[in-house]
Design an enzyme around this catalytic site. Structure first.
Site, PDB file in Angstrom:
ATOM      1  N   LYS A  17     -50.203  38.639  25.060  1.00 20.85           N
ATOM      2  CA  LYS A  17     -50.393  37.174  26.051  1.00 20.85           C
ATOM      3  C   LYS A  17     -51.742  36.328  25.937  1.00 20.85           C
ATOM      4  O   LYS A  17     -52.725  36.938  26.317  1.00 20.85           O
ATOM      5  CB  LYS A  17     -50.266  37.540  27.465  1.00 20.85           C
ATOM      6  CG  LYS A  17     -49.767  36.239  28.020  1.00 20.85           C
ATOM      7  CD  LYS A  17     -50.205  36.017  29.585  1.00 20.85           C
ATOM      8  CE  LYS A  17     -51.744  35.639  29.904  1.00 20.85           C
ATOM      9  NZ  LYS A  17     -52.110  34.503  29.573  1.00 20.85           N
ATOM     10  N   GLY A  40     -61.334  39.705  29.589  1.00 24.54           N
ATOM     11  CA  GLY A  40     -61.500  38.687  30.710  1.00 24.54           C
ATOM     12  C   GLY A  40     -62.600  38.706  31.664  1.00 24.54           C
ATOM     13  O   GLY A  40     -63.260  39.472  31.614  1.00 24.54           O
ATOM     14  N   SER A  41     -62.144  38.204  32.780  1.00 28.33           N
ATOM     15  CA  SER A  41     -63.190  38.359  33.781  1.00 28.33           C
ATOM     16  C   SER A  41     -63.055  39.654  34.788  1.00 28.33           C
ATOM     17  O   SER A  41     -62.011  40.376  34.716  1.00 28.33           O
ATOM     18  CB  SER A  41     -62.923  37.056  34.869  1.00 28.33           C
ATOM     19  OG  SER A  41     -61.564  37.419  35.554  1.00 28.33           O
ATOM     20  N   THR A  42     -64.152  40.123  35.150  1.00 32.36           N
ATOM     21  CA  THR A  42     -64.058  41.190  36.112  1.00 32.36           C
ATOM     22  C   THR A  42     -63.251  41.425  37.238  1.00 32.36           C
ATOM     23  O   THR A  42     -62.615  42.573  37.403  1.00 32.36           O
ATOM     24  CB  THR A  42     -65.584  41.598  36.596  1.00 32.36           C
ATOM     25  OG1 THR A  42     -66.333  41.826  35.210  1.00 32.36           O
ATOM     26  CG2 THR A  42     -65.821  42.891  37.081  1.00 32.36           C
ATOM     27  N   GLU A  43     -63.210  40.280  37.976  1.00 30.64           N
ATOM     28  CA  GLU A  43     -62.143  39.834  38.962  1.00 30.64           C
ATOM     29  C   GLU A  43     -60.669  40.275  38.642  1.00 30.64           C
ATOM     30  O   GLU A  43     -60.122  40.957  39.136  1.00 30.64           O
ATOM     31  CB  GLU A  43     -62.239  38.584  39.453  1.00 30.64           C
ATOM     32  CG  GLU A  43     -61.573  38.264  40.639  1.00 30.64           C
ATOM     33  CD  GLU A  43     -61.487  36.487  40.494  1.00 30.64           C
ATOM     34  OE1 GLU A  43     -62.379  35.865  39.888  1.00 30.64           O
ATOM     35  OE2 GLU A  43     -60.759  35.975  41.414  1.00 30.64           O
ATOM     36  N   GLY A  65     -59.951  41.942  35.744  1.00 34.50           N
ATOM     37  CA  GLY A  65     -59.990  43.324  35.193  1.00 34.50           C
ATOM     38  C   GLY A  65     -59.523  44.439  36.520  1.00 34.50           C
ATOM     39  O   GLY A  65     -58.756  45.260  36.276  1.00 34.50           O
ATOM     40  N   GLU A  79     -62.312  44.862  28.747  1.00 33.81           N
ATOM     41  CA  GLU A  79     -63.694  44.560  27.967  1.00 33.81           C
ATOM     42  C   GLU A  79     -63.972  43.161  29.076  1.00 33.81           C
ATOM     43  O   GLU A  79     -63.304  42.306  29.096  1.00 33.81           O
ATOM     44  CB  GLU A  79     -63.426  43.986  26.697  1.00 33.81           C
ATOM     45  CG  GLU A  79     -64.760  43.984  26.004  1.00 33.81           C
ATOM     46  CD  GLU A  79     -65.425  42.690  25.864  1.00 33.81           C
ATOM     47  OE1 GLU A  79     -66.021  42.356  26.708  1.00 33.81           O
ATOM     48  OE2 GLU A  79     -65.099  41.985  24.839  1.00 33.81           O
ATOM     49  N   CYS A  93     -68.987  37.214  26.434  1.00 33.16           N
ATOM     50  CA  CYS A  93     -69.302  38.022  27.378  1.00 33.16           C
ATOM     51  C   CYS A  93     -70.675  38.685  27.190  1.00 33.16           C
ATOM     52  O   CYS A  93     -71.163  39.369  28.138  1.00 33.16           O
ATOM     53  CB  CYS A  93     -68.014  39.197  27.285  1.00 33.16           C
ATOM     54  SG  CYS A  93     -67.731  39.516  25.703  1.00 33.16           S
ATOM     55  N   GLU A 109     -72.532  35.996  36.066  1.00 27.72           N
ATOM     56  CA  GLU A 109     -71.967  35.591  34.876  1.00 27.72           C
ATOM     57  C   GLU A 109     -71.760  34.145  34.868  1.00 27.72           C
ATOM     58  O   GLU A 109     -70.840  33.704  35.728  1.00 27.72           O
ATOM     59  CB  GLU A 109     -70.761  36.513  34.254  1.00 27.72           C
ATOM     60  CG  GLU A 109     -70.634  35.941  32.891  1.00 27.72           C
ATOM     61  CD  GLU A 109     -69.194  36.792  32.276  1.00 27.72           C
ATOM     62  OE1 GLU A 109     -68.246  36.954  32.860  1.00 27.72           O
ATOM     63  OE2 GLU A 109     -69.466  37.356  31.103  1.00 27.72           O
TER      64      GLU A 109
HETATM   65  P1  NAI Z   1     -59.426  35.463  33.437  1.00 29.45           P
HETATM   66  O1  NAI Z   1     -59.833  37.022  33.783  1.00 29.45           O
HETATM   67  O2  NAI Z   1     -58.631  34.750  34.610  1.00 29.45           O
HETATM   68  O3  NAI Z   1     -58.476  35.212  31.920  1.00 29.45           O
HETATM   69  C1  NAI Z   1     -58.315  36.012  30.903  1.00 29.45           C
HETATM   70  C2  NAI Z   1     -57.170  36.323  30.699  1.00 29.45           C
HETATM   71  O4  NAI Z   1     -56.293  37.010  31.772  1.00 29.45           O
HETATM   72  C3  NAI Z   1     -56.089  35.134  30.414  1.00 29.45           C
HETATM   73  O5  NAI Z   1     -55.081  35.430  29.560  1.00 29.45           O
HETATM   74  C4  NAI Z   1     -55.553  34.991  31.786  1.00 29.45           C
HETATM   75  O6  NAI Z   1     -54.056  34.449  31.530  1.00 29.45           O
HETATM   76  C5  NAI Z   1     -55.296  36.261  32.200  1.00 29.45           C
HETATM   77  N1  NAI Z   1     -55.017  36.531  33.708  1.00 29.45           N
HETATM   78  C6  NAI Z   1     -55.585  35.756  34.821  1.00 29.45           C
HETATM   79  N2  NAI Z   1     -55.137  36.223  35.910  1.00 29.45           N
HETATM   80  C7  NAI Z   1     -54.339  37.298  35.614  1.00 29.45           C
HETATM   81  C8  NAI Z   1     -53.681  38.141  36.382  1.00 29.45           C
HETATM   82  N3  NAI Z   1     -53.547  38.040  37.687  1.00 29.45           N
HETATM   83  N4  NAI Z   1     -53.084  39.299  35.903  1.00 29.45           N
HETATM   84  C9  NAI Z   1     -52.948  39.227  34.712  1.00 29.45           C
HETATM   85  N5  NAI Z   1     -53.640  38.543  33.659  1.00 29.45           N
HETATM   86  C10 NAI Z   1     -54.400  37.577  34.211  1.00 29.45           C
HETATM   87  O7  NAI Z   1     -60.630  34.509  33.087  1.00 29.45           O
HETATM   88  P2  NAI Z   1     -60.805  32.953  33.310  1.00 29.45           P
HETATM   89  O8  NAI Z   1     -60.165  32.432  34.641  1.00 29.45           O
HETATM   90  O9  NAI Z   1     -60.128  32.051  32.104  1.00 29.45           O
HETATM   91  O10 NAI Z   1     -62.196  32.585  33.224  1.00 29.45           O
HETATM   92  C11 NAI Z   1     -63.099  33.115  34.374  1.00 29.45           C
HETATM   93  C12 NAI Z   1     -64.362  33.761  34.144  1.00 29.45           C
HETATM   94  O11 NAI Z   1     -64.088  35.161  33.280  1.00 29.45           O
HETATM   95  C13 NAI Z   1     -65.373  33.234  33.155  1.00 29.45           C
HETATM   96  O12 NAI Z   1     -66.260  32.172  33.697  1.00 29.45           O
HETATM   97  C14 NAI Z   1     -66.089  34.367  32.728  1.00 29.45           C
HETATM   98  O13 NAI Z   1     -67.167  34.538  33.593  1.00 29.45           O
HETATM   99  C15 NAI Z   1     -65.000  35.447  32.644  1.00 29.45           C
HETATM  100  N6  NAI Z   1     -64.313  35.482  31.152  1.00 29.45           N
HETATM  101  C16 NAI Z   1     -64.871  36.822  30.637  1.00 29.45           C
HETATM  102  C17 NAI Z   1     -64.744  36.837  29.133  1.00 29.45           C
HETATM  103  C18 NAI Z   1     -65.045  37.828  28.437  1.00 29.45           C
HETATM  104  O14 NAI Z   1     -64.878  37.735  27.126  1.00 29.45           O
HETATM  105  N7  NAI Z   1     -65.351  39.067  28.874  1.00 29.45           N
HETATM  106  C19 NAI Z   1     -63.451  35.907  28.735  1.00 29.45           C
HETATM  107  C20 NAI Z   1     -62.959  34.927  29.756  1.00 29.45           C
HETATM  108  C21 NAI Z   1     -63.569  34.759  30.778  1.00 29.45           C
END
Ligand code: NAI
Ligand code: MG
Length: 504
Positions: A201, A254-257, A259, A276, A311, A408
């Site tokens: 996804k 993605g985000s720690t939240e 995760g 990650e 990240c 972050e």
């Molecule tokens: P996010 O963690 O919400 O999104 C990342 C992925 O997770 C996307 O594919 C999203 O559709 C999916 N996702 C979101 N909510 C989900 C849920 N409840 N269950 C399963 N999958 C879900 O990150 P977002 O909102 O795009 O960015 C927010 C913050 O996260 C950024 O400001 C940054 O601090 C951090 N981030 C960190 C990344 C990294 O490489 N470690 C990459 C992207 C964001």
């Protein structure tokens, strides 16, 4: 002041335009399908906010369909019968096809994410290809051990004991928008090399290169159902995938939240989880560094590369107090010269942030920094009123309590602090809930290695930053995640060990 190029993209995105014209659908069970609900959502060009495509707005039903296809492909059909050598060749072919379509993929990535096309051309796309090429080699090297056992209660009986490593099964992979194709490659490469099947996804902000990759996977000959690509939002499609009882493992970036949410939903069937997550990485410049200019440039690239949307961004810069002013001035000068513009413009050095949401988030951090007493050495503002451009920013006069120091930001914003003694620096550098990466700039080899040992992070860069390789494991200590991607470490995440005991 950073300059913005306001003209329309000079490069005509011919190949990307052709791809964008065709309707976008999910890849499930080898077929291109609309979402079950028929709903779609818009994909935006972050340099203008204009809609460039529509993709399926998938939900639980689509995910369930894809999981069942992946299960069938895991248990029957050509995939489980494929020899390791054939599987390796197939994965190698995916790498080749990515290189053959490099220009198109670079344009798609630049348009969708906003990153300079020149960067996508030399980094995102070739690194994605290299990951498949590297992982292709592992397909024939997933080995177990023979183990001399004593089996005490069995007396004189003799046994042959060995282990084999088998695929985990059906894998859900949820990836972010900062390196869309590369993150798909990091996840798919090892999952395929070890014989798993996948539901991928992509992030809702950047689903396009994953859909183009889906076409290339079919062209390479990946059997039906082995890789399914399902577009949708995190709260719907992502959450359904994380909670699905037919999924054996979730790999998330993605985000720690989010995760933490994934860990909770995984509890339903105790699926395996690898994560990650975020970072707030310290980058430390010592005064004994012989080439201070290189260190300054390295510190600037550490934070400004990919607009700070990394990240592992070097977002906390520490400089020894004797050189602190020079380092801050140097990084600020570098920031001022960066040319902002649309990703497809050939002169662009930094594109827009990926979305309105990220613009709001980063702007919120910039405001909170100023309110809490930080000093803006350069930047600090949005640029223009179209697209999601933010000035590269250097903040000083910060303290460990400030949100800009603790959280972050995921934008082109660095906080710079002086330090006096290395003994004081290390605990401050480690004072973070994250532990993804760290940088050290020094000519004292013993000091460099001592710091590398003392810094609590998954990657330490010495006199360099952001050096990645398919062969090098990447992942985090503390709340930066679980597990390591890339290198041979990643094979642990995608295999189960089975012990076999034979009475002789
Ligand atoms: P996010 O963690 O919400 O999104 C990342 C992925 O997770 C996307 O594919 C999203 O559709 C999916 N996702 C979101 N909510 C989900 C849920 N409840 N269950 C399963 N999958 C879900 O990150 P977002 O909102 O795009 O960015 C927010 C913050 O996260 C950024 O400001 C940054 O601090 C951090 N981030 C960190 C990344 C990294 O490489 N470690 C990459 C992207 C964001
Ligand atoms: Mg989110």
């Amino acid at each position: 002041m950073a300059t913005i190029t306001t003209s329309e993209p000079a490069v005509s995105p011919t190949k990307a335009a052709q791809f964008l014209k065709a309707p976008k659908k999910n890849l499930i069970d080898g077929k291109w399908l609309e979402s079950a609900s028929g709903e779609r959502f818009s994909v935006y060009d972050p340099s203008t906010g204009a809609t460039i495509a529509h993709v399926p707005d998938s939900g639980a039903e689509d995910i369930d369909h894809a999981v069942k296809a992946a299960r069938r492909a895991f248990e029957s059909g050509p995939w489980p019968k494929l020899s390791p050598s054939d599987r390796g060749r197939l994965i190698w072919k995916i790498g080749d096809l990515i290189l053959e379509n490099l220009e198109e993929l670079a344009e798609i990535e630049s348009l969708d994410n906003g990153k300079p096309v020149a960067v996508a051309r030399v980094a995102d796309i070739p690194l994605a290809a290299d990951l498949f090429h590297y992982m292709a080699g592992w397909a024939t090297k997933i080995e177990g051990n023979t183990i001399p056992i004593s089996a005490l209660p069995a007396g004189d009986a003799k046994f042959l004991a060995y282990t084999v490593r088998e695929p985990v099964g059906v894998i859900g992979q949820i990836i972010p928008w900062n390196f869309p194709l590369l993150m798909a490659a990091w996840k798919l490469g090892p999952a395929l090399a070890t014989g798993n099947t996948v539901i991928l996804k992509p992030a809702e902000q950047t689903p396009l290169s994953a859909l183009r990759l889906g076409e290339l996977l079919l062209e390479a000959g990946v059997p039906v159902g082995v890789v399914n690509v399902v577009t949708g939002f995190g709260e719907t499609a992502g959450a359904a995938l994380a909670a699905h009882h037919g999924v054996d493992k979730i790999a998330f970036t993605g985000s720690t939240e989010v995760g933490k949410l994934i860990v909770q939903s995984a509890a339903g069937n105790l699926k395996k989880v690898s994560l990650e997550l975020g970072g707030k990485s310290p980058n430390v410049v010592f005064r004994d560094v012989s080439n201070l200019d290189a260190a300054i440039q390295g510190a600037a690239n550490a934070i400004f590369f990919n607009h700070g949307q990394c990240c592992c961004a070097g977002s906390r810069l520490f400089a020894e107090k004797e050189i602190y002013d020079e380092v801050v001035a140097g990084v600020s000068d570098f920031a001022k010269k960066i040319k902002l513009g649309p990703g497809l413009h050939p002169e662009t050095e930094m594109g827009p942030l990926v979305s309105q949401e990220q613009l709001d988030r980063v702007s919120g951090f910039l405001n909170s920094g100023v309110q809490e007493g930080a000093r803006t050495m350069t930047g600090g503002q949005r640029v223009g009123d179209r697209g999601y451009f933010v000035q590269p920013t250097v903040l000083t006069n910060t303290n460990p309590e400030m949100r800009v120091v603790r959280e972050e930001i995921f934008g082109p914003v660095v906080v710079a602090e002086p330090f006096d003694k290395v003994e004081e620096l290390i605990p401050i550098a480690n004072q973070s809930e994250y532990g993804l990466a760290a940088g050290v700039w020094t000519n004292d080899i013993a000091k460099a290695h001592r710091a590398a040992h003392q810094l609590r992070a998954g990657t330490i860069w010495i006199n360099c930053y952001n050096v990645f390789d398919a062969a090098l494991p990447f992942g985090g200590f503390k709340q930066s995640g679980w597990g390591r991607e890339m290198g041979h470490d990643v094979l642990e995440l995608y295999t189960e060990t089975k012990a076999v005991v034979v009475a002789l």
